[in-house]
Design a protein around this motif. Sequence first.
Motif, PDB file in Angstrom:
ATOM      1  N   ARG A  26      24.208 -19.674 -10.880  1.00 23.32           N
ATOM      2  CA  ARG A  26      23.421 -19.183  -9.681  1.00 23.32           C
ATOM      3  C   ARG A  26      22.039 -19.760  -9.283  1.00 23.32           C
ATOM      4  NH1 ARG A  26      26.778 -14.677 -11.801  1.00 23.32           N
ATOM      5  NH2 ARG A  26      25.198 -14.799 -13.304  1.00 23.32           N
ATOM      6  N   GLY A  55      21.936 -23.236  -7.172  1.00 18.54           N
ATOM      7  CA  GLY A  55      22.498 -23.218  -5.750  1.00 18.54           C
ATOM      8  C   GLY A  55      22.653 -21.861  -5.308  1.00 18.54           C
ATOM      9  N   ALA A  56      23.273 -22.071  -3.775  1.00 21.54           N
ATOM     10  CA  ALA A  56      23.414 -20.421  -3.244  1.00 21.54           C
ATOM     11  C   ALA A  56      24.697 -19.803  -3.807  1.00 21.54           C
ATOM     12  CB  ALA A  56      23.238 -20.797  -1.914  1.00 21.54           C
ATOM     13  N   SER A  57      25.149 -20.307  -4.949  1.00 21.52           N
ATOM     14  CA  SER A  57      26.325 -19.610  -5.029  1.00 21.52           C
ATOM     15  C   SER A  57      26.461 -18.195  -5.453  1.00 21.52           C
ATOM     16  CB  SER A  57      27.090 -20.514  -6.107  1.00 21.52           C
ATOM     17  OG  SER A  57      26.210 -20.385  -7.503  1.00 21.52           O
ATOM     18  N   ILE A  58      27.521 -17.686  -5.378  1.00 23.17           N
ATOM     19  CA  ILE A  58      27.815 -16.086  -5.718  1.00 23.17           C
ATOM     20  C   ILE A  58      28.698 -16.382  -6.496  1.00 23.17           C
ATOM     21  CG2 ILE A  58      29.555 -15.599  -4.040  1.00 23.17           C
ATOM     22  CD1 ILE A  58      27.984 -13.070  -3.597  1.00 23.17           C
ATOM     23  N   THR A  88      19.283 -12.555 -10.713  1.00 20.73           N
ATOM     24  CA  THR A  88      20.498 -12.538  -9.851  1.00 20.73           C
ATOM     25  C   THR A  88      21.295 -11.682  -9.385  1.00 20.73           C
ATOM     26  OG1 THR A  88      20.422 -14.528 -11.630  1.00 20.73           O
ATOM     27  CG2 THR A  88      22.490 -14.268 -10.623  1.00 20.73           C
ATOM     28  N   ARG A 116      20.375 -10.756  -6.251  1.00 21.38           N
ATOM     29  CA  ARG A 116      20.886 -11.579  -4.864  1.00 21.38           C
ATOM     30  C   ARG A 116      22.298 -11.139  -4.642  1.00 21.38           C
ATOM     31  NH1 ARG A 116      22.707 -16.521  -4.892  1.00 21.38           N
ATOM     32  NH2 ARG A 116      21.955 -17.269  -7.138  1.00 21.38           N
ATOM     33  N   ILE A 117      23.081 -11.057  -5.583  1.00 20.93           N
ATOM     34  CA  ILE A 117      24.478 -10.816  -5.233  1.00 20.93           C
ATOM     35  C   ILE A 117      24.509  -9.465  -4.642  1.00 20.93           C
ATOM     36  CG2 ILE A 117      26.784 -10.398  -6.337  1.00 20.93           C
ATOM     37  CD1 ILE A 117      25.790 -12.228  -8.667  1.00 20.93           C
ATOM     38  N   THR A 123      19.346 -13.078   2.095  1.00 17.84           N
ATOM     39  CA  THR A 123      19.714 -13.731   0.906  1.00 17.84           C
ATOM     40  C   THR A 123      18.713 -14.796   0.405  1.00 17.84           C
ATOM     41  OG1 THR A 123      21.836 -13.628   1.763  1.00 17.84           O
ATOM     42  CG2 THR A 123      21.730 -14.741  -0.145  1.00 17.84           C
ATOM     43  N   PHE A 145      16.759 -15.776  -2.967  1.00 24.41           N
ATOM     44  CA  PHE A 145      16.982 -16.903  -3.843  1.00 24.41           C
ATOM     45  C   PHE A 145      15.618 -17.612  -3.930  1.00 24.41           C
ATOM     46  CE2 PHE A 145      17.771 -21.485  -3.092  1.00 24.41           C
ATOM     47  CZ  PHE A 145      18.481 -21.968  -4.427  1.00 24.41           C
ATOM     48  N   GLU A 171      14.267 -15.788  -6.946  1.00 19.86           N
ATOM     49  CA  GLU A 171      14.509 -16.040  -8.291  1.00 19.86           C
ATOM     50  C   GLU A 171      14.112 -17.460  -8.611  1.00 19.86           C
ATOM     51  OE1 GLU A 171      18.718 -15.831  -7.530  1.00 19.86           O
ATOM     52  OE2 GLU A 171      19.291 -16.455  -9.693  1.00 19.86           O
ATOM     53  N   ILE A 221      16.823 -25.157 -16.154  1.00 19.93           N
ATOM     54  CA  ILE A 221      17.754 -25.567 -14.761  1.00 19.93           C
ATOM     55  C   ILE A 221      16.789 -26.335 -13.901  1.00 19.93           C
ATOM     56  CG2 ILE A 221      18.496 -24.522 -12.678  1.00 19.93           C
ATOM     57  CD1 ILE A 221      19.501 -22.190 -14.518  1.00 19.93           C
TER      58      ILE A 221
END
Lengths: 291, 270
Positions: free
Chosen positions: A13, A16-19, B183, B186-187, B241, B245, B248, B261
Motif C-alpha cells: 500500500r 501507491g494508491a493500491s487497495i 493503511t 485508507r482502505i 482517499t 494517502f 500515510e 519504502i
Amino acid sequence: MTQTITPEIVPERAAGASIGETTDLLVSPRRVRSRGARVRNVLLAVWLPIALLVIWWFASASSTSPFFPPLSRILEEFWAQWIVGPASMQLGSSLRNLALGYLGGALIGVVFGTLLWRFPPVRQVSNPLIYFLYVLPAPALLPAMIALFGIGELRQIALISFGAIWPTLLNTLDGMRGLDQVKFDTARAMKLSPVRQLFSLVLPGASPQIAAGLRASLQTSIILMVVTEMVAAKQGIGYFILQAQTVFAITTMWTGILMLAIIGTAANYLFVGVERIVLRWYYRSRALNNS
Amino acid sequence: MNALSRRSLRWLAPAAAVLAALLLWQLATAGGLFRADQFPTMTDTMIALGKAVASPLYWAAIGATVQAWFLGLVIASVLAIVIGSALAFNDFAFRSAASVIEIFKAIPAIAILPLVILVLGSTLPMKVFLIAFGVFWPLVIQVIYGVRSMDPTVLDTSKALGVRGVWRFFVVVIPSASPYIATGLRIASASALILAVVSELVGGASGIGRNILQAQNGGTAAYPVMYAYIITAGLIGIILTGAFFLLERNVMHWHESQRNIRSNSEGALK
C-alpha cells in the motif's frame, strides 16, 4: 537479516494508491506440528462462533420483537426458502452474475495492469483517469448504467466487472513495479525472451500482491452484486432481501441475510484455499525467512 | 533544467490526458455515438455541475454524505483500536475471536442494510451504523496485526523504563502499530464512502447517492445533473482517499517500514 525484499509491514500500500489486504487471520505461516496442537487450534477457532450461535438461539427464543425473530424460526424458514423452496433459483442468478463479473474484471485488471507496467508513458498519462475511476464509488454509476443499458443481466455483470477491475489493476501494477531490478539483470544474462520473462519472473514475482488485489476485487464484486440486484433487477438474492423487507416479511429477509453471509464466507474461504495452493512457494519462503 | 522539464511533464501529461478524455466524451456524445437520452454531452454536464455548485442543495448533499462517512469511520476506528489491541495482547482471546472476525468480515455490510433501514429508518444513524459495521472488521484485523507485529524489544524496553498502562498504550503500542492502522484507515475510507453512497441509493437517506437516483428518475432532461453528481462522488473519493494517502506518507515517514519504502521508490525512479 540480509534479505532485501520490501518490508513485511504494509508491503503494497505504501508505494501507491493500491487497495488490498494481505493480512488475513486465517492464513498463518506458522505450521502446526503435533496432532494434539492441531486439535487444540481447531477447538480454539470454533468454540466462540458456536457459543455465539447458542446464545443467539436462546436469547431470541422468546423474542417478540418484529425485527429480531427467533433463530429457530429463521432456520425453519431458511430450509423452506433456500433448500427446498423457490429461492434457490435466485441463488443461481446471483452466483452466475458474481462469477462472470468478477472473473471478467479480474482478467481485465491483470492484463491491463501488466500492459501499464510494460509501457510507462501510457501509465503516466492514464494515471489520473485510472485513479479517478478507482476512487469513484462504483455504486454511484448504477443509475447511469440503468439509463444507458436498461435493466438486464448483462448490465449487472458489466457493473460488477467494472468495480472489480481497479483494485486488481493497481495491485498488479504496484507488484510488478516493486520487483527487484537484479532479477531482470539475471533474466537478461540468461537471455530469457520477453514472454518467458513475463511468465517465469514478472507474474510469479508480483503474484502475492496480485492476490491481494484479487481479494479486494472479490469483496467489491460481492457488494456490487447485491447493490445491482437491490436497485436494478427482478431476481437475485439482493432483490429477494429487499422484496422481503418491502412486504415486511422479516423472517424471510433474515434468511436472505444469512444466505449472503454464507456466500461471502464461502467465497472468502474458496479464495484463501486457492491462494494457499497457488502461492504455496511464497508462504513457505516467508515461513523460512521468519524462523 | 532537465529536472524542471521532467517535473512539468509529470504534471502536464496527466492534465492533457484528462483534457483529452473530456474532449473524447464531447465528441462521442455530440457526434451521435450515444443518444442524448442515454449519455449527455460533456458541456451539458459541466453546465449542470456549474449550476449545482452554485446551489446550497448541492453542498447539503455533499455534507450529508461526508458527515456519515466521518462519523462511521471515527466510531469504527476507535472501537477497532481499543478492541484490536486488547485482543492482540491475549493469545487465547485472539485465537478465539479470529474466526468470528473473519466471518463477520466476509458478510457484505449491505446484506444487513434492509434490516438497518427497518430499525433505524432512512436517517443519519442508519448510515453511520452501516458504515461503522462494514468498516470495523477489516480495521480490527489491521490493528491486531499491527500490535502483534510490534518488536518485542520495544515492549521490553518500555517495561524496563517503567512506561505502563494507558501511557504505554498511547506512547508505545499505537505508534508501533500506526503504519498498519494508517493503511487500514485508507482502505476503510474507501469502503465507507461506498457504503454511504449505497445507503443513500438503496436506503433513501439524503446525500449524493439519493441525488443521483433522483436525477435518474427525473428523466432525460436531468441526466446531465446525474452525471454532475457522479463526477462529484468521484471528486469526493479523490479528496478523501488522497488525504489518507498523504497522511500515510507524511505522518508515517519516521516509521522504519516507510523509510525502507521511500528509499526503494527513490531507487526505482532513477
